[in-house]
Each structure stands twice: as structure tokens, then as C-alpha cells.
Design an enzyme around this catalytic site. Structure first.
Site, PDB file in Angstrom:
ATOM      1  N   ASN A   1       3.302 -15.677  -9.093  1.00 47.13           N
ATOM      2  CA  ASN A   1       4.213 -15.973  -7.986  1.00 47.13           C
ATOM      3  C   ASN A   1       4.589 -17.451  -7.953  1.00 47.13           C
ATOM      4  O   ASN A   1       5.733 -17.797  -7.651  1.00 47.13           O
ATOM      5  CB  ASN A   1       3.602 -15.534  -6.651  1.00 47.13           C
ATOM      6  CG  ASN A   1       3.853 -14.054  -6.395  1.00 47.13           C
ATOM      7  OD1 ASN A   1       4.675 -13.436  -7.065  1.00 47.13           O
ATOM      8  ND2 ASN A   1       3.162 -13.486  -5.434  1.00 47.13           N
ATOM      9  N   ALA A   2       3.634 -18.315  -8.278  1.00 45.84           N
ATOM     10  CA  ALA A   2       3.936 -19.751  -8.283  1.00 45.84           C
ATOM     11  C   ALA A   2       4.977 -20.072  -9.362  1.00 45.84           C
ATOM     12  O   ALA A   2       5.923 -20.825  -9.122  1.00 45.84           O
ATOM     13  CB  ALA A   2       2.651 -20.554  -8.514  1.00 45.84           C
TER      14      ALA A   2
ATOM     15  N   PRO B   1      -2.079 -13.146   5.561  1.00 44.82           N
ATOM     16  CA  PRO B   1      -1.106 -14.193   5.909  1.00 44.82           C
ATOM     17  C   PRO B   1      -1.712 -15.590   5.796  1.00 44.82           C
ATOM     18  O   PRO B   1      -2.936 -15.733   5.699  1.00 44.82           O
ATOM     19  CB  PRO B   1      -0.776 -13.874   7.374  1.00 44.82           C
ATOM     20  CG  PRO B   1      -1.957 -13.131   7.887  1.00 44.82           C
ATOM     21  CD  PRO B   1      -2.536 -12.382   6.725  1.00 44.82           C
TER      22      PRO B   1
ATOM     23  N   THR C   1      -3.032  -9.662  -2.376  1.00 42.63           N
ATOM     24  CA  THR C   1      -3.103 -10.926  -3.107  1.00 42.63           C
ATOM     25  C   THR C   1      -4.140 -11.818  -2.444  1.00 42.63           C
ATOM     26  O   THR C   1      -4.062 -12.079  -1.245  1.00 42.63           O
ATOM     27  CB  THR C   1      -1.735 -11.626  -3.089  1.00 42.63           C
ATOM     28  OG1 THR C   1      -0.790 -10.731  -3.642  1.00 42.63           O
ATOM     29  CG2 THR C   1      -1.753 -12.909  -3.874  1.00 42.63           C
TER      30      THR C   1
ATOM     31  N   LYS D   1       3.506 -18.256   0.829  1.00 44.97           N
ATOM     32  CA  LYS D   1       2.094 -18.034   1.180  1.00 44.97           C
ATOM     33  C   LYS D   1       1.185 -18.261  -0.032  1.00 44.97           C
ATOM     34  O   LYS D   1       0.149 -18.920   0.070  1.00 44.97           O
ATOM     35  CB  LYS D   1       1.956 -16.590   1.689  1.00 44.97           C
ATOM     36  CG  LYS D   1       0.557 -16.183   2.021  1.00 44.97           C
ATOM     37  CD  LYS D   1       0.459 -14.693   2.274  1.00 44.97           C
ATOM     38  CE  LYS D   1       0.446 -13.941   0.976  1.00 44.97           C
ATOM     39  NZ  LYS D   1       0.003 -12.577   1.017  1.00 44.97           N
TER      40      LYS D   1
ATOM     41  N   GLY E   1       0.816  -1.220   0.000  1.00 48.46           N
ATOM     42  CA  GLY E   1       0.000   0.000   0.000  1.00 48.46           C
ATOM     43  C   GLY E   1       0.849   1.270   0.000  1.00 48.46           C
ATOM     44  O   GLY E   1       0.586   2.197  -0.787  1.00 48.46           O
TER      45      GLY E   1
ATOM     46  N   CYS F   1       5.487 -13.419  -0.010  1.00 46.86           N
ATOM     47  CA  CYS F   1       4.533 -13.863  -1.033  1.00 46.86           C
ATOM     48  C   CYS F   1       4.672 -15.304  -1.497  1.00 46.86           C
ATOM     49  O   CYS F   1       3.683 -16.030  -1.549  1.00 46.86           O
ATOM     50  CB  CYS F   1       4.650 -12.952  -2.251  1.00 46.86           C
ATOM     51  SG  CYS F   1       4.040 -11.318  -1.916  1.00 46.86           S
TER      52      CYS F   1
ATOM     53  N   VAL G   1      -4.425  -4.773   2.642  1.00 51.68           N
ATOM     54  CA  VAL G   1      -4.061  -5.283   3.975  1.00 51.68           C
ATOM     55  C   VAL G   1      -3.392  -6.647   3.844  1.00 51.68           C
ATOM     56  O   VAL G   1      -3.381  -7.246   2.764  1.00 51.68           O
ATOM     57  CB  VAL G   1      -5.300  -5.380   4.900  1.00 51.68           C
ATOM     58  CG1 VAL G   1      -5.887  -4.003   5.143  1.00 51.68           C
ATOM     59  CG2 VAL G   1      -6.341  -6.313   4.323  1.00 51.68           C
TER      60      VAL G   1
HETATM   61  C1  UDX Z   1       7.776 -11.449  -5.453  1.00 52.94           C
HETATM   62  C2  UDX Z   1       7.448 -11.262  -6.935  1.00 52.94           C
HETATM   63  O1  UDX Z   1       8.677 -11.142  -7.684  1.00 52.94           O
HETATM   64  C3  UDX Z   1       6.596 -10.017  -7.137  1.00 52.94           C
HETATM   65  O2  UDX Z   1       6.202  -9.905  -8.503  1.00 52.94           O
HETATM   66  C4  UDX Z   1       5.355 -10.110  -6.253  1.00 52.94           C
HETATM   67  O3  UDX Z   1       4.582  -8.933  -6.364  1.00 52.94           O
HETATM   68  C5  UDX Z   1       5.737 -10.345  -4.798  1.00 52.94           C
HETATM   69  O4  UDX Z   1       6.583 -11.509  -4.690  1.00 52.94           O
HETATM   70  P1  UDX Z   1       9.501 -10.360  -3.749  1.00 52.94           P
HETATM   71  O5  UDX Z   1       9.093 -11.483  -2.845  1.00 52.94           O
HETATM   72  O6  UDX Z   1       9.494  -8.971  -3.228  1.00 52.94           O
HETATM   73  O7  UDX Z   1       8.569 -10.335  -5.044  1.00 52.94           O
HETATM   74  O8  UDX Z   1      10.988 -10.638  -4.276  1.00 52.94           O
HETATM   75  P2  UDX Z   1      11.628 -11.525  -5.444  1.00 52.94           P
HETATM   76  O9  UDX Z   1      12.643 -10.705  -6.132  1.00 52.94           O
HETATM   77  O10 UDX Z   1      10.630 -12.174  -6.297  1.00 52.94           O
HETATM   78  O11 UDX Z   1      12.434 -12.656  -4.629  1.00 52.94           O
HETATM   79  C6  UDX Z   1      11.780 -13.616  -3.837  1.00 52.94           C
HETATM   80  C7  UDX Z   1      12.790 -14.568  -3.245  1.00 52.94           C
HETATM   81  O12 UDX Z   1      13.377 -15.418  -4.239  1.00 52.94           O
HETATM   82  C8  UDX Z   1      13.960 -13.863  -2.551  1.00 52.94           C
HETATM   83  O13 UDX Z   1      14.280 -14.526  -1.363  1.00 52.94           O
HETATM   84  C9  UDX Z   1      15.079 -13.986  -3.557  1.00 52.94           C
HETATM   85  O14 UDX Z   1      16.353 -13.933  -2.962  1.00 52.94           O
HETATM   86  C10 UDX Z   1      14.795 -15.352  -4.152  1.00 52.94           C
HETATM   87  N1  UDX Z   1      15.346 -15.525  -5.504  1.00 52.94           N
HETATM   88  C11 UDX Z   1      14.886 -14.768  -6.533  1.00 52.94           C
HETATM   89  C12 UDX Z   1      16.326 -16.485  -5.722  1.00 52.94           C
HETATM   90  O15 UDX Z   1      16.752 -17.181  -4.804  1.00 52.94           O
HETATM   91  N2  UDX Z   1      16.822 -16.647  -6.995  1.00 52.94           N
HETATM   92  C13 UDX Z   1      16.376 -15.906  -8.050  1.00 52.94           C
HETATM   93  O16 UDX Z   1      16.865 -16.116  -9.182  1.00 52.94           O
HETATM   94  C14 UDX Z   1      15.380 -14.931  -7.804  1.00 52.94           C
HETATM   95  P1  ADP Z   2       1.785  -6.110   2.566  1.00 52.92           P
HETATM   96  O1  ADP Z   2       3.170  -6.667   2.375  1.00 52.92           O
HETATM   97  O2  ADP Z   2       0.728  -6.940   1.878  1.00 52.92           O
HETATM   98  O3  ADP Z   2       1.673  -4.660   2.230  1.00 52.92           O
HETATM   99  P2  ADP Z   2       1.875  -5.488   5.413  1.00 52.92           P
HETATM  100  O4  ADP Z   2       1.744  -6.417   6.558  1.00 52.92           O
HETATM  101  O5  ADP Z   2       3.192  -4.807   5.160  1.00 52.92           O
HETATM  102  O6  ADP Z   2       1.408  -6.303   4.125  1.00 52.92           O
HETATM  103  O7  ADP Z   2       0.794  -4.323   5.533  1.00 52.92           O
HETATM  104  C1  ADP Z   2      -0.564  -4.510   5.754  1.00 52.92           C
HETATM  105  C2  ADP Z   2      -1.064  -3.363   6.607  1.00 52.92           C
HETATM  106  O8  ADP Z   2      -2.485  -3.464   6.690  1.00 52.92           O
HETATM  107  C3  ADP Z   2      -0.557  -3.357   8.060  1.00 52.92           C
HETATM  108  O9  ADP Z   2       0.098  -2.136   8.330  1.00 52.92           O
HETATM  109  C4  ADP Z   2      -1.839  -3.530   8.914  1.00 52.92           C
HETATM  110  O10 ADP Z   2      -1.809  -2.786  10.115  1.00 52.92           O
HETATM  111  C5  ADP Z   2      -2.900  -2.987   7.980  1.00 52.92           C
HETATM  112  N1  ADP Z   2      -4.262  -3.461   8.293  1.00 52.92           N
HETATM  113  C6  ADP Z   2      -4.674  -4.729   8.516  1.00 52.92           C
HETATM  114  N2  ADP Z   2      -5.983  -4.776   8.754  1.00 52.92           N
HETATM  115  C7  ADP Z   2      -6.456  -3.503   8.674  1.00 52.92           C
HETATM  116  C8  ADP Z   2      -7.739  -2.899   8.803  1.00 52.92           C
HETATM  117  N3  ADP Z   2      -8.821  -3.623   9.062  1.00 52.92           N
HETATM  118  N4  ADP Z   2      -7.825  -1.561   8.669  1.00 52.92           N
HETATM  119  C9  ADP Z   2      -6.733  -0.824   8.396  1.00 52.92           C
HETATM  120  N5  ADP Z   2      -5.500  -1.330   8.243  1.00 52.92           N
HETATM  121  C10 ADP Z   2      -5.341  -2.655   8.378  1.00 52.92           C
END
Ligand code: UDX
Ligand code: ADP
Length: 464
Positions: free
Chosen positions: A218-219, A91, A130, A273, A15, A270, A88
Site C-alpha cells: 500500500n505504501a 483504524p 491489515t 492509514k 470480510g 487503506c 475487523v
Molecule cells: C488499495 C490497494 O490498491 C489494495 O491493494 C488494498 O488491498 C487496499 O488499498 P483501494 O483503496 O480500494 O485499494 O483503491 P485503489 O484503487 O488502490 O485507489 C486508492 C486511491 O488512489 C483512490 O482514491 C484512487 O482514486 C487513487 N488513485 C489510484 C489515483 O489517484 N491515481 C491512480 O493512478 C490510482
Molecule cells: P474493512 O474495510 O477492513 O472490511 P469495515 O469497517 O468495513 O472494515 O468492517 C469491519 C467490520 O468489523 C465492521 O462491520 C465491524 O462492526 C466489525 N467488527 C469490529 N469489531 C468486531 C468484533 N469484536 N466482533 C465482530 N465484529 C466486529
């Protein structure tokens, strides 16, 4: 109607940066980011943002106080907005039906209920978090019972930014995906992004395709990492070199070179999860073979982390008990302070269970954050943390403020995050300060093997 006021519920890793970019690129739109967490909002309003992300500070500071506001006044922001993003956390459920797999939708549902209670007039509600495919159905049903007779469109607009490169990804996305039903509502959101994203990169689909595309993307990405990591194990057994294999296969334009870096294992909020959620959905829809196929991606990732520690123990004469081990990096990747599902958590846990003494250095992760992660991973469900495990955290974990300090007197270095600064240290000096033989276990293949061997280290990378 054209959107002039946006509210985003959830000031987190998704956000915060996304809304900052919308405010930066759309000066005519007033953006309010709201959260129930007062501390987080105070941090967004301070000089030290809650998230470390290159380039984010400049953008936030440029818009804050103009068209970008961070506030806990959720109801007021909902009321005045034309468009409300739900961003939000979702998890993995830790209790009840689907525990360990299904997404916990409690926070999303609470947001939908809040919107239904306070909104007035017509609103476009955008799912940014997501979510499992068909969540929009539940959101729509909750909104259809709005107290004030308000009406709603529900759109799905998953975020594909990666941490550490969030600003680049937001500025120049491969695509923006918008799923919805009513054309006019979809167009309103297209118009927001069209302020800076070329329209041929704004894809529109039905709601369910959009929701499922995020889980699928992501998968697929996680699957590539697990695939190359699986090959890394075979490389270690056969004297092939996984980086050479990755480079060789990556030249095939059908495979491509990206996301083929073997590592100690993927982390982040991500990948695991979302795959577990996909597995749960497949089981729910009666597709056990599909569920098992995807579950293997997570199993392979767990195997890679376990394999890393067993290799360390085996190499260090079958015991790390009472040996100091320097941990370089705790974040799940470089350029972020995020530790969620970081491979480092599991590697450090397993080293502690072997009674090693770890000294941790990460340029952005706080001591408090590391302790929280270790307490969580060493806890036994509702019984909390046992005295023996508490003792491990209290007496076997220390922190350093540099690579040099972490490594002094250590038997080994474990590189768990690929921070650039780790490649720039004086390895000769570090080697001199360590016990001999001095081992390096490079979980990122980031350090140059030759330099390290020349400095006297016994070097072990991933997959060779
Ligand atoms: C991921 C997706 O890339 C993004 O599009 C989505 O919105 C959220 O999830 P993120 O988790 O922020 O993003 O990071 P990413 O760069 O994808 O890396 C994820 C994990 O894979 C990290 O731990 C990274 O170190 C690892 N990784 C990535 C590897 O081990 N090898 C690689 O070649 C690429
Ligand atoms: P992401 O990586 O998906 O952005 P985060 O955990 O970093 O997830 O952020 C999610 C945010 O949403 C947290 O700061 C949390 O406090 C907030 N949040 C969760 N539930 C509510 C709600 N009902 N109203 C407002 N904020 C919320």
C-alpha cells in the site's frame, strides 16, 4: 484435517466480499460471516447489500442460504469453525500513545480474546485485517491463554483487493500471500485458495514478512500516486501535461503504466492509514529517517487536496463565497459507495470554510453518509462541532440526484470521483444552465477537455 467450516469475524468491505468468493468457489466449505453490528448483518441478509461492488450481488445471492451465512451469533460460529478469519477494522488511533499514526488494535484484540474464551479443540486463526508487523505475536499470546485448553495456529493472509474491482481481484488475484509458522497449517489455507487460484500465485512466507508486505504494497502504491501528483504541480507551472508525462514514463517497462493517474488526491480506508502506521512503526523501531521518507507521501497528498481548492478560489476571482459549486462525486473512487478518507471530504470542507454553497451528487453515496463525514471533519476534537460550522452544514450543503440538477445555476463544477456516467452527460445543456463564466475543475482528468471547451466551459484539469 481439511477445512470444512470457516468463520469470518467482521462483515465489512474486506470480510464480506472475500468470504462470498470463498463460499462461491468452495461449495464443500460452510462459511459463516459474523459481526457485532446487527444492522450490517441484516443488510447482508437483505436485497440491498451494505456494500456496492460490481458483481457482488450475484455471488452473495447464489451462495446465501446454501454455504454462506451472515449472522450475529459469533460464539457459535467460532466454536464450530476449523478456521477463523479476523477481518475487523483497524483504524488509525485517535487517542493516547501513537494518536494519529498507530493502528487501533482494540477490535483485533477483542476478537482474539473472544476466540480464546469460546473456542474448543484446535483452530487456525487467520489475520485478514491489515495489521502492524508483529501483531501476530500479540494474537498468539492472547490465544495461548485460552479457557478451554484449545490450541491454535496463527496465519497472516492480507487481502490485496481494491474496492470497485473487488470481485475481479478476488477471482483472479496477482497473488495470495500466506504467512505462518507450521507448514501443515499454511497448507490448509493454501488448499482453500487452490480451489480457484493457480498454486504458483499462492506465496508463502514467514508471519512477519506477510504482515509487512501488505503495509509495504500500500505504501508503494500510494507513493506512485503522490509522485505523479507532485509532478502535476510542476506541470501546471511549466506547461507540461501530466497525462502526457505519465504516458511517456509508463512505457518504460521498469516503471509500467498503472497507477500513474494524477488526481485530486488518493483516498480510501487503506493508503493513509497504512502509511501512517508504517511511519509509527519506523519511529518505534528507531528509524526516524525512514519514517520521514514515508510520511512525505501523505503530506504530498494533503498538499494536492489543498492545492485543488486554492486553484479553484484563485481562478474564480479570488472568492467562492456564496457561490454555488456543483460537486460531482463524493466516493473515494468510482464503483464504490465508500467515502472513507475521500479527497471530496477535504475539498468540500475547505470550500465550505470559504463560505461556498455546495450541491453534491454521487450515484452511490447517501446524503446521511456525506453529512457524517462533514460533521466529523468539521468537529474540533472533544468539543464537537461549533455553531458556525453546524450552520455551514445546515445551510451551505445541498444534494442533487443528477449532474444536471447539481450544476443548474452553479458557478463551477468540481469533479471529485471518476464515475463513468459523468463523461456521458450533455455538456452543452449543463453549460446553458450555469452562471457564466462556467468553470469545470476536473480532479480526475476524466472529462474530455476539448468537448468542454467547445461547449463554452473554462476547463481546469490536474497537471496542465
Ligand atoms: C488499495 C490497494 O490498491 C489494495 O491493494 C488494498 O488491498 C487496499 O488499498 P483501494 O483503496 O480500494 O485499494 O483503491 P485503489 O484503487 O488502490 O485507489 C486508492 C486511491 O488512489 C483512490 O482514491 C484512487 O482514486 C487513487 N488513485 C489510484 C489515483 O489517484 N491515481 C491512480 O493512478 C490510482
Ligand atoms: P474493512 O474495510 O477492513 O472490511 P469495515 O469497517 O468495513 O472494515 O468492517 C469491519 C467490520 O468489523 C465492521 O462491520 C465491524 O462492526 C466489525 N467488527 C469490529 N469489531 C468486531 C468484533 N469484536 N466482533 C465482530 N465484529 C466486529
Amino acid at each position: 484435517m481439511s477445512v470444512s467450516k470457516i468463520c469470518c469475524i467482521g462483515a465489512g468491505y474486506v470480510g464480506g466480499p472475500t468470504m462470498a468468493m470463498i463460499a462461491h468457489k468452495c461449495p464443500n466449505i460452510d462459511v459463516k460471516v459474523v459481526d457485532i453490528n446487527e444492522t450490517r448483518i441484516a443488510q447482508w441478509n437483505s436485497d440491498t447489500l451494505p456494500i456496492y461492488e460490481p458483481g457482488l450481488d450475484e455471488i452473495v445471492k447464489g451462495c446465501r442460504g446454501k454455504n454462506l451465512t451472515f449472522t450475529t451469533e459469533i460464539d457459535a460460529a467460532i466454536k464450530e469453525a476449523d478456521m477463523i478469519f479476523i477481518s475487523v477494522n483497524t483504524p488509525t488511533k485517535t487517542f493516547g500513545v501513537g494518536a494519529g499514526r498507530a493502528a487501533n488494535l482494540e477490535y483485533v484484540e477483542k476478537c482474539a480474546r473472544r476466540i480464546a474464551e469460546v473456542a474448543e479443540g484446535h483452530k487456525i486463526v487467520v489475520e485478514k485485517s491489515t495489521l502492524p508487523v508483529r501483531t501476530a505475536e500479540a494474537v498468539k499470546r492472547i490465544l495461548s491463554n485460552a479457557s478451554n485448553g484449545s490450541t491454535f495456529d496463527v496465519l497472516s493472509n492480507p487481502e490485496f483487493l481494491a474496492e470497485g474491482t473487488a470481485i475481479e481481484d478476488l477471482l483472479d488475484p496477482d497473488r495470495v500471500l500466506i504467512g505462518g509458522e507450521r507448514k501443515e497449517a499454511i497448507q490448509e489455507l493454501v488448499d482453500v485458495y487452490a480451489h480457484w487460484v493457480p498454486t504458483d500465485r499462492i506465496l508463502t512466507t514467514n508471519l512477519w514478512s506477510s504482515e509487512l508486505s501488505k503495509l509495504t504494497a500500500n505504501a508503494f502504491l500510494a507513493q506512485r500516486v503522490s509522485s505523479i501528483n507532485a509532478i502535476s504541480a510542476l506541470c501546471e507551472a511549466t506547461e507540461a501535461d501530466v497525462d502526457e508525462v505519465a504516458a511517456a514514463i509508463g512505457t518504460d517497462s521498469r516503471i509500467g503504466p498503472k497507477f500513474l493517474k494524477a488526481s485530486v488526491g488518493f483516498g480510501g480506508s487503506c493508503f493513509q492509514k497504512d502509511i501512517l502506521n508504517l511511519v509509527y512503526l519506523c519511529e518505534y523501531f528507531g528509524l526516524p529517517e525512514v519514517a520521514q521518507y514515508w510520511e512525505q507521501v501523505v503530506r504530498m497528498n494533503d498538499y494536492q487536496k489543498e492545492r485543488f481548492v486554492s486553484r479553484m478560489v484563485r481562478t474564480m476571482f479570488n472568492t467562492v463565497s456564496d457561490k454555488k459549486i456543483a460537486i460531482w462525486g463524493f466516493a473515494f473512487k468510482k464503483d464504490t459507495n465508500d467515502t472513507r478518507e475521500s479527497a471530496a471530504i477535504y475539498v468540500v470542507r475547505d470550500l465550505l470554510l470559504e463560505k461556498a454553497r455546495v450541491c453534491i451528487y454521487d450515484p452511490q453515496v447517501t446524503k446521511q453518509q456525506v453529512i457524517q463525514e462533514l460533521e466529523y471533519v468539521l468537529s474540533e476534537g472533544d468539543n464537537g462541532i461549533s455553531p458556525a460550522k453546524r450552520e455551514l452544514i445546515d445551510n451551505h450543503v445541498t444534494f442533487a440526484s443528477s449532474c444536471e440538477e447539481a450544476s443548474s445555476d452553479a458557478h463551477a463544477i468540481a469533479v471529485l470521483t471518476e464515475w463513468d456516467e459523468f463523461a456521458e452527460v450533455d455538456f452543452g445543456k449543463i453549460h446553458d444552465s450555469m452562471k457564466k463564466p462556467a468553470f469545470v475543475f476536473d480532479g480526475r482528468n476524466r472529462l474530455k477537455q476539448k468537448n468542454l471547451v467547445d461547449s463554452g466551459f473554462e476547463y481546469h484539469g490536474i497537471g496542465f
